[in-house]
Motif scaffolding. Structure first.
Motif, mmCIF file in Angstrom:
data_model
loop_
_atom_site.group_PDB
_atom_site.id
_atom_site.type_symbol
_atom_site.label_atom_id
_atom_site.label_comp_id
_atom_site.label_asym_id
_atom_site.label_seq_id
_atom_site.Cartn_x
_atom_site.Cartn_y
_atom_site.Cartn_z
ATOM 1 N N ALA A 85 -2.759 -26.564 -3.874
ATOM 2 C CA ALA A 85 -3.225 -25.390 -4.619
ATOM 3 C C ALA A 85 -2.046 -24.492 -4.998
ATOM 4 O O ALA A 85 -1.072 -24.373 -4.253
ATOM 5 N N ALA A 86 -2.158 -23.884 -6.161
ATOM 6 C CA ALA A 86 -1.150 -22.940 -6.635
ATOM 7 C C ALA A 86 -1.827 -21.597 -6.872
ATOM 8 O O ALA A 86 -2.980 -21.538 -7.290
ATOM 9 N N VAL A 87 -1.120 -20.530 -6.553
ATOM 10 C CA VAL A 87 -1.648 -19.176 -6.743
ATOM 11 C C VAL A 87 -0.601 -18.341 -7.478
ATOM 12 O O VAL A 87 0.596 -18.625 -7.405
ATOM 13 N N PRO A 88 -1.035 -17.291 -8.186
ATOM 14 C CA PRO A 88 -0.081 -16.435 -8.898
ATOM 15 C C PRO A 88 0.875 -15.736 -7.934
ATOM 16 O O PRO A 88 0.475 -15.337 -6.837
ATOM 17 N N LEU A 89 2.119 -15.634 -8.347
ATOM 18 C CA LEU A 89 3.132 -14.939 -7.554
ATOM 19 C C LEU A 89 3.753 -13.859 -8.427
ATOM 20 O O LEU A 89 4.614 -14.130 -9.267
ATOM 21 N N GLU A 90 3.251 -12.644 -8.284
ATOM 22 C CA GLU A 90 3.700 -11.518 -9.101
ATOM 23 C C GLU A 90 4.029 -10.337 -8.191
ATOM 24 O O GLU A 90 3.215 -9.926 -7.369
ATOM 25 N N LEU A 91 5.219 -9.820 -8.359
ATOM 26 C CA LEU A 91 5.680 -8.675 -7.585
ATOM 27 C C LEU A 91 5.455 -7.410 -8.405
ATOM 28 O O LEU A 91 5.818 -7.352 -9.584
ATOM 29 N N VAL A 92 4.829 -6.401 -7.798
ATOM 30 C CA VAL A 92 4.576 -5.129 -8.474
ATOM 31 C C VAL A 92 5.023 -3.985 -7.565
ATOM 32 O O VAL A 92 5.241 -4.169 -6.365
ATOM 33 N N ARG A 93 5.157 -2.806 -8.181
ATOM 34 C CA ARG A 93 5.564 -1.610 -7.438
ATOM 35 C C ARG A 93 4.562 -0.509 -7.722
ATOM 36 O O ARG A 93 4.160 -0.293 -8.874
ATOM 37 N N CYS A 94 4.143 0.170 -6.685
ATOM 38 C CA CYS A 94 3.284 1.334 -6.858
ATOM 39 C C CYS A 94 4.081 2.382 -7.635
ATOM 40 O O CYS A 94 5.269 2.592 -7.378
ATOM 41 N N SER A 95 3.437 3.019 -8.597
ATOM 42 C CA SER A 95 4.144 3.952 -9.484
ATOM 43 C C SER A 95 4.779 5.104 -8.713
ATOM 44 O O SER A 95 4.382 5.411 -7.589
ATOM 45 N N PRO A 96 5.774 5.763 -9.328
ATOM 46 C CA PRO A 96 6.452 6.880 -8.662
ATOM 47 C C PRO A 96 5.511 8.023 -8.253
ATOM 48 O O PRO A 96 5.796 8.733 -7.294
ATOM 49 N N ASP A 97 4.401 8.203 -8.954
ATOM 50 C CA ASP A 97 3.469 9.248 -8.535
ATOM 51 C C ASP A 97 2.647 8.811 -7.316
ATOM 52 O O ASP A 97 1.902 9.594 -6.743
ATOM 53 N N GLY A 98 2.817 7.530 -6.907
ATOM 54 C CA GLY A 98 2.200 7.012 -5.680
ATOM 55 C C GLY A 98 3.265 6.928 -4.603
ATOM 56 O O GLY A 98 4.150 7.777 -4.517
ATOM 57 N N CYS A 99 3.222 5.858 -3.811
ATOM 58 C CA CYS A 99 4.154 5.741 -2.679
ATOM 59 C C CYS A 99 5.378 4.874 -2.981
ATOM 60 O O CYS A 99 6.326 4.856 -2.210
ATOM 61 N N GLY A 100 5.360 4.107 -4.095
ATOM 62 C CA GLY A 100 6.509 3.289 -4.462
ATOM 63 C C GLY A 100 6.597 1.959 -3.738
ATOM 64 O O GLY A 100 7.596 1.259 -3.854
ATOM 65 N N LEU A 101 5.561 1.570 -3.016
ATOM 66 C CA LEU A 101 5.582 0.322 -2.258
ATOM 67 C C LEU A 101 5.705 -0.880 -3.187
ATOM 68 O O LEU A 101 4.991 -0.997 -4.175
ATOM 69 N N VAL A 102 6.623 -1.796 -2.868
ATOM 70 C CA VAL A 102 6.744 -3.063 -3.583
ATOM 71 C C VAL A 102 5.845 -4.060 -2.859
ATOM 72 O O VAL A 102 5.919 -4.191 -1.635
ATOM 73 N N GLN A 103 4.986 -4.757 -3.617
ATOM 74 C CA GLN A 103 3.965 -5.608 -3.014
ATOM 75 C C GLN A 103 3.587 -6.738 -3.948
ATOM 76 O O GLN A 103 3.942 -6.722 -5.128
ATOM 77 N N LEU A 104 2.868 -7.712 -3.430
ATOM 78 C CA LEU A 104 2.349 -8.794 -4.260
ATOM 79 C C LEU A 104 1.042 -8.354 -4.902
ATOM 80 O O LEU A 104 0.214 -7.703 -4.263
ATOM 81 N N ARG A 105 0.839 -8.709 -6.174
ATOM 82 C CA ARG A 105 -0.386 -8.337 -6.870
ATOM 83 C C ARG A 105 -1.576 -9.189 -6.424
ATOM 84 O O ARG A 105 -2.713 -8.758 -6.467
ATOM 85 N N HIS A 106 -1.318 -10.422 -5.991
ATOM 86 C CA HIS A 106 -2.406 -11.336 -5.629
ATOM 87 C C HIS A 106 -2.342 -11.687 -4.139
ATOM 88 O O HIS A 106 -1.267 -11.806 -3.578
ATOM 89 N N THR A 107 -3.518 -11.890 -3.564
ATOM 90 C CA THR A 107 -3.632 -12.363 -2.190
ATOM 91 C C THR A 107 -4.333 -13.712 -2.234
ATOM 92 O O THR A 107 -5.465 -13.806 -2.716
ATOM 93 N N ALA A 108 -3.653 -14.744 -1.740
ATOM 94 C CA ALA A 108 -4.233 -16.092 -1.754
ATOM 95 C C ALA A 108 -5.372 -16.183 -0.751
ATOM 96 O O ALA A 108 -5.390 -15.485 0.257
#
Length: 127
Positions: A85-108
């Protein structure tokens, strides 16, 4: 003295065990079935897309890096023909008006990641 207290309980013990099995086992099976069906409408095996920050709940997630769909690396197929199985691998960052956490957009789906083909088995290592 403690032996005398245990003796009257011994004949009742098998009945208690049977009662526990009859009451607990169906409840465990129902919970297992409910856990296998995603509550958010996804099909089993489909990755969950995060629409808000995992920490602060901010709904503005800024893309950093999108590597497309990637095969699960902890799954070891039994043959070359077996599909991993393959799942999407996308890195996103919470916007500056939020906490700025870098995280994965998808959870397998955990069933895909830790199913039959999962490579690690506890107790196999000598350490």
């Amino acid at each position: 003295m403690p032996v005398l207290l245990v003796l009257p309980v011994l004949p009742v013990l098998p009945a208690v065990l049977v009662l526990l099995v009859l009451l607990v086992l169906p409840a465990v099976l129902v919970l297992a079935v409910l856990a296998a069906v995603p509550a958010d409408g996804r099909r089993p095996g489909e990755a969950m897309t995060m629409t808000e920050c995992r920490v602060c709940g901010n709904r503005t997630l800024l893309p950093i890096l999108d590597l497309g769909s990637q095969a699960l690396t902890g799954v070891f197929p039994r043959s070359r023909q077996e599909r991993v199985a393959a799942v999407p691998l996308e890195l996103v960052r919470c916007s500056p008006d939020g906490c700025g956490l870098v995280q994965l957009r998808h959870t397998a789906d955990f069933g895909l990641m830790y199913g039959q083909g999962y490579g690690y088995r506890s107790g196999w290592a000598s350490s």
